[in-house]
Design an enzyme around this catalytic site. Structure first.
Site, PDB file in Angstrom:
ATOM      1  N   GLU A  30       0.783  -1.226   0.000  1.00 35.70           N
ATOM      2  CA  GLU A  30       0.000   0.000   0.000  1.00 35.70           C
ATOM      3  C   GLU A  30       0.822   1.287   0.000  1.00 35.70           C
ATOM      4  O   GLU A  30       0.358   2.305  -0.509  1.00 35.70           O
ATOM      5  CB  GLU A  30      -0.929   0.002   1.230  1.00 35.70           C
ATOM      6  CG  GLU A  30      -2.007  -1.046   1.201  1.00 35.70           C
ATOM      7  CD  GLU A  30      -3.026  -0.795   0.101  1.00 35.70           C
ATOM      8  OE1 GLU A  30      -3.541   0.326  -0.003  1.00 35.70           O
ATOM      9  OE2 GLU A  30      -3.260  -1.721  -0.694  1.00 35.70           O
ATOM     10  N   SER A  79     -51.187 -30.512  34.787  1.00 30.61           N
ATOM     11  CA  SER A  79     -50.985 -30.964  36.168  1.00 30.61           C
ATOM     12  C   SER A  79     -49.669 -30.505  36.786  1.00 30.61           C
ATOM     13  O   SER A  79     -49.471 -30.700  37.992  1.00 30.61           O
ATOM     14  CB  SER A  79     -51.076 -32.493  36.230  1.00 30.61           C
ATOM     15  OG  SER A  79     -52.396 -32.908  35.954  1.00 30.61           O
TER      16      SER A  79
END
Length: 805
Positions: free
Chosen positions: A109, A502
């Site tokens: 770069e 239940s």
């Protein structure tokens, strides 16, 4: 003649002098003009500089680099299980980046990075001529410092004004920060494709490792991405990515960072490019979605997605995976008992090849291995052999009748065994698109690796949820809110409200014990009718067995889940008193203020039921379920720290008596299937009155686990599908796996309980004539003191009129 020549020479000399003077004047004028232009230019440049400098951002902000970073969720053993972010960035110090990584980016770069002062005129000129030669922009002149400026300090607009600002700031940054500081900003900020910002996130994305562990080949691959991350993606365009990697390595050789030999070795290094992981979906999605919702509600979206929280949870990955596996297995078994809903599609003979070709484009359909479930097309049905031939994307096979007998027409009025398939043509025909499970190589065709024995499958339509809480700590070790998070994010473990059947009797019996009842109390199980004149409503409840059992001890009533006795208990102790106890034990959902709550008519969540049963396992203490154990901010400061918040809501004796009674449910009652755990277990089954919901809430001294099964669009599960048959198998499979390596524990018995021998029919002290006796548990001072009446004793007249429930 000579005079003429002399005169001519003089004239020529004068003309020459005149031209020289004129040239000198022009040169002087040009010089003054140039000087003037230079001054004007300098003045203009100064004016531009000062004008543009006035609104430039302060570079001091770079010293407090505070970019958006990921929030990470961890399991109980600090393994990552989820991430939340807008930009997937993990900031690391430059000391954690290998030197060859820095060199790769600099070479690719900005190879004069360590020489220039933030702006590189040489690179700008070089780029200008390269672009001119190519007739297009093939090279940029921006330095790494300018890229930092553009990313962190300026807007992305493209203009000469912004470019000048960029250069000014780059120069200032270079004067203020060290080169390493600039690289630190650049390598943590830069976008490298597929949602990865910075080298650490990219290293995890592409190579499944930290940046500090990357080799030269991997470093060069990353350094080739900034120019065009999508174009050079190692996932999508591996050949382009390879060429770009070679370019970076050659640049590193040219700059002198590596040798030709090192570059060649790196080029020949095979890279293991891993598919990007979706942590959120892959690991424990229902659990982490619950965490995400809490953080967003408590701290806001901005903090959740940008501020990099570190969230530690109670979840155990292995237990969570076991829960998901058992839910899948349990739902598939239930689905087969419900019958076959038909093929996914029906194709004509001319459409089969086209369909198979399309299947080959789906990677998961190409994964041919045992136990995988794939799509296939029926290509032949053999009535004589009673087999079905199926072709898949990358294999073929045969379904035997024995592996499709379950595929009857759905009929909720019949038990599964009452209707079995006897001929394959009853179910399938040529062109049917079906799901098949690969069982193994086809017998006699082992040499053909693509020939498989198959079983007919279908995607389960019902849903399930599971919650597991650790006793003593309240830590939620596993929580699954449904079968498949990709298809439904609704968390049935927490967000649903379903009739508990239940399992709600746990509340009623607890309230009854606190009203003076004991396990030996006798209640009459007989028919009752409740007439509500105000609402013109008459209710005649029944037991599940549709029978009545007369005088029944409380333990037996709970063991066999007698509905009538629960209703009578509720009538005696009071609806409001019972609801009060429901709140104490951990139920927060709205409850109906009528007798129907005795049968679990009001919807609750599995987490609420788990909280209720955890009170018994925790010897009467209610511990708030803990999902999150600790939250740290991005700087390591503790935002939250969770420990068990224990509140005593029940005395130890009552908690133990309830536990002991729930043990009977497992030993000899509706929860008998859970006995296969082969260790002390207490629990209660539950089935809603309409048969839409099946539950089992069970616990050991170590874990409390609740499972629920039902349809999202409420409908009956089918004949015989109740808590014992439908929910217990999921619970059992889960608990067997999570407890397999753990020592057996017994429930601890508090000091203030006593065991007394009683007559198992009357609940009183036994006599020689008692047919059946047993030891029963009581709080101190509540054991019976009266003896059972001898069978031949004359009953006083007044005894006939004593009030019974």
């Amino acid at each position: 003649m000579a005079l003429r020549k002399k005169k001519s020479a003089i004239l020529k000399n004068r003309a020459k002098q005149s031209r020289t003077g004129l040239l000198m004047k022009i040169f002087r004028w040009i010089a003054w003009l140039a000087a003037g232009c230079a001054v004007v230019g300098a003045i203009a440049a100064s004016i531009v500089y000062f004008i543009l400098s006035e609104d430039l951002p302060k570079i001091t902000s770079l010293s407090d680099y505070h970019p958006p970073i990921i929030t990470t969720i961890y399991s109980d053993d600090n393994r990552k299980v989820a991430e939340f972010f807008k930009e997937r960035r993990i900031v690391i110090p430059i000391s954690d980046m290998p030197e060859m990584l820095l060199q790769a980016f600099v070479a690719a770069e900005d190879d004069r990075f360590y020489i220039h002062k933030g702006v590189d005129l040489v690179s700008i000129v070089r780029a200008f001529f390269k672009n001119l030669e190519a007739g297009a922009i093939v090279q940029g002149g921006s330095t790494i410092t300018q890229q930092v400026t553009k990313s962190l300090l300026l807007s992305p607009e493209r203009s000469y004004q912004r470019k000048i600002k960029e250069a000014i700031l780059a120069y200032r940054i270079d004067k203020t920060l060290t080169k390493d500081d600039i690289l630190h900003l650049y390598l943590n900020q830069i976008y490298l494709g597929h949602g990865a910002y910075g080298v650490e996130a990219a290293a995890e994305n592409y190579f499944g490792k930290s940046a500090k562990n990357m080799n030269l080949a991997e470093c060069a691959m990353l350094a080739g991405l900034p120019q065009a991350p999508s174009r050079y993606s190692p996932f999508k365009h591996p050949e382009r990515a390879k060429q770009r990697q070679i370019y970076v390595l050659n640049r590193m050789v040219a700059v002198g960072y590596i040798t030709n030999l090192q570059a060649t070795e790196a080029i020949n290094t095979e890279l293991d490019i891993k598919p990007r992981r979706n942590w959120y979906i892959e690991e424990i999605p229902y659990y982490t979605e619950h965490i995400r919702r809490y953080i967003e509600k408590t701290y806001g979206k901005e903090v959740l997605y940008n501020e990099g929280l570190e969230v530690h949870t109670a979840v155990n990955i292995e237990m969570q995976k076991t829960a998901r596996a058992q839910i899948e297995e349990g739902l598939r078994a239930l689905d087969k008992r419900q019958g076959y809903r038909g093929p996914l599609e029906k194709l004509s003979p001319t459409e089969i090849e086209t369909y198979l070709k399309k299947l080959r484009e789906t990677p998961e359909q190409m994964e041919v291995k045992t136990d995988n479930i794939l799509k296939g097309v029926v290509v032949a049905v053999d009535p004589e052999e009673k087999t079905v031939a199926v072709r898949m994307a990358a294999a073929h096979g045969v379904i035997a009748l024995s592996d499709m007998r379950w595929a009857r027409q759905p009929n909720l009025k019949l038990y599964p065994w009452e209707d079995k398939v006897t001929h394959p043509e009853e179910v399938l025909s040529m062109g049917d698109v079906v799901l098949v499970k690969l069982l193994g190589s086809m017998e006699g065709m082992e040499e053909d690796g693509n020939a498989w024995q198959l079983a007919l499958e279908q995607t389960p339509a019902a849903q399930s949820a599971l919650v597991c809480i650790e006793a003593g700590t309240g830590l939620v070790k596993a929580m699954v809110g449904g079968r498949d998070f990709r298809k439904s994010q609704f968390n049935r473990a927490i967000q649903s409200r379903r009739q508990p059947g239940s399992t709600f009797k746990s509340v009623i019996y607890t309230a009854a014990l606190n009203k003076g009842y004991t396990p030996a109390s006798v209640v009459i199980d007989s028919a009752v009718v409740y007439d509500d004149a105000e609402r013109n409503f008459k209710w005649k409840p029944d037991n599940f067995s549709e029978k009545f059992y007369g005088p029944t001890l409380l333990r037996d009533a709970l063991t066999h889940s007698r509905n009538i006795i629960s209703i009578k208990l509720l009538m005696d102790i009071g609806i409001e008193y019972t609801i009060e106890w429901a709140r104490k034990l951990g139920i927060t959902s709205p409850l109906s203020h009528d007798l129907s709550i005795a049968l679990g008519s009001s919807g609750v969540s599995p987490l609420e039921i788990a909280t209720v049963f955890s009170v018994f396992a925790n010897e009467g203490n209610k511990i708030t379920p803990i999902f999150i154990t600790k939250i740290l901010d991005r700087d390591g400061n503790v935002l939250e720290m969770r420990e068990a918040e224990s509140t005593r809501v029940l005395d130890k004796a009552t908690a133990y008596i309830m536990t002991n009674m729930f043990e009977s449910v497992v030993k000899s009652g509706t929860g008998r299937r859970a006995r296969a755990l082969n260790r002390p277990v207490a629990g209660k089954t539950g089935t809603s009155t309409d048969g839409n919901d099946a539950w089992f809430a069970g616990f050991t001294p170590r874990y409390i686990t609740v499972t629920w099964v039902g349809f999202d669009k409420e409908q009956p599960l089918g004949k015989g599908e109740e808590g014992a048959r439908t929910a217990i198998p999921i619970w059992l499979g889960f608990m067997q796996e999570v407890l397999k390596d753990k020592p057996v524990r017994d429930f601890s018995v508090p000091e203030d309980v006593v065991f007394s021998k009683i007559d198992a029919e009357t609940g009183l002290l036994p006599i020689p004539e008692s047919k059946k006796t047993r030891f029963e548990v009581f709080k101190e001072g509540t054991a019976p003191t009266e003896f059972t009446q001898p069978p031949d004793k004359v009953i006083e007249a007044d005894d006939f009129f004593k009030s019974d429930l």
